[in-house]
Design a protein around this motif. Sequence first.
Motif, PDB file in Angstrom:
ATOM      1  N   GLU A  20       0.973   2.832  -6.662  1.00  9.05           N
ATOM      2  CA  GLU A  20       0.753   1.584  -5.915  1.00  9.05           C
ATOM      3  C   GLU A  20       0.957   0.350  -6.827  1.00  9.05           C
ATOM      4  O   GLU A  20       1.573  -0.633  -6.411  1.00  9.05           O
ATOM      5  CB  GLU A  20      -0.648   1.563  -5.327  1.00  9.05           C
ATOM      6  CG  GLU A  20      -0.781   0.683  -4.090  1.00  9.05           C
ATOM      7  CD  GLU A  20      -1.882   1.168  -3.169  1.00  9.05           C
ATOM      8  OE1 GLU A  20      -3.046   0.776  -3.391  1.00  9.05           O
ATOM      9  OE2 GLU A  20      -1.582   1.962  -2.245  1.00  9.05           O
ATOM     10  N   ILE A  75      -9.959  13.548  -2.654  1.00 10.49           N
ATOM     11  CA  ILE A  75      -8.881  12.701  -2.135  1.00 10.49           C
ATOM     12  C   ILE A  75      -8.286  13.215  -0.818  1.00 10.49           C
ATOM     13  O   ILE A  75      -7.952  12.439   0.067  1.00 10.49           O
ATOM     14  CB  ILE A  75      -7.732  12.615  -3.184  1.00 10.49           C
ATOM     15  CG1 ILE A  75      -8.221  11.969  -4.487  1.00 10.49           C
ATOM     16  CG2 ILE A  75      -6.530  11.861  -2.623  1.00 10.49           C
ATOM     17  CD1 ILE A  75      -8.436  10.493  -4.450  1.00 10.49           C
ATOM     18  N   TYR A 131      -1.021   9.513  -2.023  1.00 10.37           N
ATOM     19  CA  TYR A 131      -1.823   9.346  -3.241  1.00 10.37           C
ATOM     20  C   TYR A 131      -1.002   9.840  -4.420  1.00 10.37           C
ATOM     21  O   TYR A 131      -0.629  11.008  -4.480  1.00 10.37           O
ATOM     22  CB  TYR A 131      -3.119  10.153  -3.132  1.00 10.37           C
ATOM     23  CG  TYR A 131      -3.924  10.100  -4.407  1.00 10.37           C
ATOM     24  CD1 TYR A 131      -3.805  11.120  -5.368  1.00 10.37           C
ATOM     25  CD2 TYR A 131      -4.752   9.024  -4.704  1.00 10.37           C
ATOM     26  CE1 TYR A 131      -4.498  11.070  -6.557  1.00 10.37           C
ATOM     27  CE2 TYR A 131      -5.468   8.966  -5.899  1.00 10.37           C
ATOM     28  CZ  TYR A 131      -5.331   9.996  -6.820  1.00 10.37           C
ATOM     29  OH  TYR A 131      -6.028   9.945  -8.004  1.00 10.37           O
ATOM     30  N   GLU A 132      -0.632   8.983  -5.308  1.00 12.48           N
ATOM     31  CA  GLU A 132       0.098   9.386  -6.510  1.00 12.48           C
ATOM     32  C   GLU A 132      -0.354   8.432  -7.609  1.00 12.48           C
ATOM     33  O   GLU A 132      -0.098   7.224  -7.530  1.00 12.48           O
ATOM     34  CB  GLU A 132       1.610   9.285  -6.269  1.00 12.48           C
ATOM     35  CG  GLU A 132       2.486   9.967  -7.294  1.00 12.48           C
ATOM     36  CD  GLU A 132       2.201  11.457  -7.520  1.00 12.48           C
ATOM     37  OE1 GLU A 132       2.233  12.255  -6.557  1.00 12.48           O
ATOM     38  OE2 GLU A 132       1.936  11.796  -8.683  1.00 12.48           O
ATOM     39  N   PRO A 133      -1.058   8.923  -8.623  1.00 10.38           N
ATOM     40  CA  PRO A 133      -1.599   8.035  -9.666  1.00 10.38           C
ATOM     41  C   PRO A 133      -0.563   7.051 -10.227  1.00 10.38           C
ATOM     42  O   PRO A 133       0.538   7.452 -10.585  1.00 10.38           O
ATOM     43  CB  PRO A 133      -2.064   9.016 -10.750  1.00 10.38           C
ATOM     44  CG  PRO A 133      -2.371  10.283 -10.023  1.00 10.38           C
ATOM     45  CD  PRO A 133      -1.403  10.352  -8.876  1.00 10.38           C
ATOM     46  N   LYS A 160       0.845  -1.199   0.000  1.00  9.20           N
ATOM     47  CA  LYS A 160       0.000   0.000   0.000  1.00  9.20           C
ATOM     48  C   LYS A 160       0.888   1.260   0.000  1.00  9.20           C
ATOM     49  O   LYS A 160       1.916   1.304   0.674  1.00  9.20           O
ATOM     50  CB  LYS A 160      -0.884   0.011   1.271  1.00  9.20           C
ATOM     51  CG  LYS A 160      -1.935  -1.102   1.259  1.00  9.20           C
ATOM     52  CD  LYS A 160      -3.214  -0.628   0.577  1.00  9.20           C
ATOM     53  CE  LYS A 160      -4.246  -1.724   0.452  1.00  9.20           C
ATOM     54  NZ  LYS A 160      -4.214  -2.334  -0.923  1.00  9.20           N
ATOM     55  N   SER A 161       0.435   2.302  -0.712  1.00 11.40           N
ATOM     56  CA  SER A 161       1.214   3.543  -0.741  1.00 11.40           C
ATOM     57  C   SER A 161       0.711   4.497   0.343  1.00 11.40           C
ATOM     58  O   SER A 161      -0.490   4.709   0.460  1.00 11.40           O
ATOM     59  CB  SER A 161       1.092   4.226  -2.101  1.00 11.40           C
ATOM     60  OG  SER A 161       1.638   5.520  -2.019  1.00 11.40           O
ATOM     61  N   ASN A 167      -5.150  16.043  -8.104  1.00  9.93           N
ATOM     62  CA  ASN A 167      -4.405  14.774  -8.221  1.00  9.93           C
ATOM     63  C   ASN A 167      -3.362  14.565  -7.141  1.00  9.93           C
ATOM     64  O   ASN A 167      -2.359  13.879  -7.355  1.00  9.93           O
ATOM     65  CB  ASN A 167      -3.750  14.652  -9.605  1.00  9.93           C
ATOM     66  CG  ASN A 167      -4.792  14.680 -10.710  1.00  9.93           C
ATOM     67  OD1 ASN A 167      -5.834  14.029 -10.591  1.00  9.93           O
ATOM     68  ND2 ASN A 167      -4.572  15.481 -11.733  1.00  9.93           N
ATOM     69  N   THR A 168      -3.577  15.169  -6.000  1.00 11.45           N
ATOM     70  CA  THR A 168      -2.700  14.890  -4.849  1.00 11.45           C
ATOM     71  C   THR A 168      -3.536  14.957  -3.576  1.00 11.45           C
ATOM     72  O   THR A 168      -4.587  15.602  -3.547  1.00 11.45           O
ATOM     73  CB  THR A 168      -1.524  15.883  -4.753  1.00 11.45           C
ATOM     74  OG1 THR A 168      -0.693  15.520  -3.629  1.00 11.45           O
ATOM     75  CG2 THR A 168      -2.009  17.313  -4.560  1.00 11.45           C
ATOM     76  N   ASP A 169      -3.029  14.271  -2.515  1.00 14.81           N
ATOM     77  CA  ASP A 169      -3.713  14.368  -1.215  1.00 14.81           C
ATOM     78  C   ASP A 169      -2.966  15.345  -0.307  1.00 14.81           C
ATOM     79  O   ASP A 169      -3.254  15.446   0.877  1.00 14.81           O
ATOM     80  CB  ASP A 169      -3.780  12.981  -0.558  1.00 14.81           C
ATOM     81  CG  ASP A 169      -2.392  12.394  -0.305  1.00 14.81           C
ATOM     82  OD1 ASP A 169      -2.293  11.349   0.353  1.00 14.81           O
ATOM     83  OD2 ASP A 169      -1.387  12.992  -0.790  1.00 14.81           O
TER      84      ASP A 169
END
Length: 452
Positions: free
Chosen positions: A52, A352, A47-49, A43-44, A323-325
Amino acid sequence: MRISVIGTGYVGLVTGVCLAEIGHIVTCIDIDALKINLLRSGKSPIYEPGLEELIVKNMAEGRLHFTNQYNEGLIRAEVIYIAVGTPSNEDGTADLSALEDAAIAIADQISNDVVIVTKSTVPIGTGDRLKAIIEYNKSNDSVSFEMVSNPEFLREGSAINDTFYGDRIIIGSDSVKAAEMIEEINKPFQIPIYKTSIRSAEMIKYASNAFLATKISFINEISNLCEKLDADITEVAQGMGMDKRIGAHFLNAGIGYGGSCFPKDTNALMQIAGNANHDFELLRSVIEVNKKQQNILTEKAKRRFGSLEGLKIAVLGLAFKPNTDDMREAASLTVVTDLIKSGAVVSAYDPIAIDNARKLLPEEVEFLSNIEDAIQDADCVFILTEWPEIVNFDLELYVSKMGKPVIFDGRNCLDMTKIQELKIEYHSVGRSSIYLNHSYPVSPLPFQGNKK
Ligand SMILES: NC(=O)C1=CN([C@@H]2O[C@H](COP(=O)(O)OP(=O)(O)OC[C@H]3O[C@@H](n4cnc5c(N)ncnc54)[C@H](O)[C@@H]3O)[C@@H](O)[C@H]2O)C=CC1
Ligand SMILES: O=C(O)[C@H]1O[C@H](OP(=O)(O)OP(=O)(O)OC[C@H]2O[C@@H](n3ccc(=O)[nH]c3=O)[C@H](O)[C@@H]2O)[C@H](O)[C@@H](O)[C@@H]1O
């Protein structure tokens, strides 16, 4: 090549995973055992598309390992990347304590010749300082090492893409052999390489981030002028960007830059300049402009409604960008805190970053799990982050959920034509407001009537 990466944050983790993906044997080390356990389970922690999937794949193929033990992590490493955080101290200088801890750990553990690569963004001269720390503290005198500065340029949200398809790789070293080794490691990426001294490489990083921040503050100042002169910043930016010397990127006016680096690195560079007896006036203005820019939506809303006391405001988008947390220095931290202080009742949504945001925003904020619930019966909407989900949200739902919607768009991300078709009152950055049912002047100049 056997590679160790110290620090499994946005940079260290992405670097380690991508180096494993191109065939190296990589061990990532972090003192945060929770992070390491999560990574070991595939698990990452960020959050990075696409990240994972690569973690799982490279662990399964035996090229990627994680540990919180330095002895395990550094054993037989040929190259050690340092990618720990260098956050801001109170006075704006870079906090290098994590870097120094990592250097001491390296000195303690290395038992074979090694190349030590600094990926973290560090003040000019830090490479020399790390070399002295490691030389002084190394426990095995027979070991020799070389230092390389290899600053990172990835952007959060596109980190893997930027690692595989970046514009350049900067390698700073006073050892030809060490520089060639890092060049060799990166060869599969087929990205242009520029070799220079350690100090110049360290400066390239700060200067690049400071220039990008300057470009953003510049276009934001132009947008503030556009509002007073009835010009449209999105069209101005389009026309400017057609000049190759200016370039079309980083000309999006909005509520200013956030993130873990532009604020940190611009302040650090101010301190670095000050310590070198250089008064970096331009950069000081860039920082000041950005601070003011984060207040513009709240000021517009105060001009529009008179008072925000008791006003129900739906804030859409909390992360510092899509596109980031990552919530570090996000504009939402300033905006939402000010709205609460002004007596507004705030509901908030982010696709996110909501878990990270909950820890940082005032407890009065109500967090919702979708846009519809967030805007239900709201008096107005603040758009702070241009997530695709927010940009593509059906504008008719604003009408059905709010009655007479009033939208403040901090990223100029909504479709003005559709807004006008649906007769939605709309205020954005660097463009005239679209009013329908009120004549309160929101732009600094007196109200100039409806814009056809
Ligand atoms: N986040 C970004 O987009 C970029 C960041 N950078 C630079 O890269 C560096 C790292 O940034 P991020 O990855 O965002 O930081 P981060 O804060 O996300 O991750 C740093 C990691 O280092 C770990 N760490 C701290 N001390 C340690 C130690 N002594 N030994 C082992 N691990 C340790 C922390 O537990 C954390 O997991 C900073 O200097 C930053 O300015 C550069 C380019 C892009
Ligand atoms: O050193 C770092 O950490 C990184 O900082 C930035 O990357 P990042 O902060 O991830 O995000 P950007 O896409 O650069 O956006 C930064 C901020 O500027 C804002 N921005 C960006 C572009 C623009 O035109 N206007 C604008 O307001 C974004 O909303 C965001 O808040 C740089 O772009 C990376 O090259 C660098 O490696």
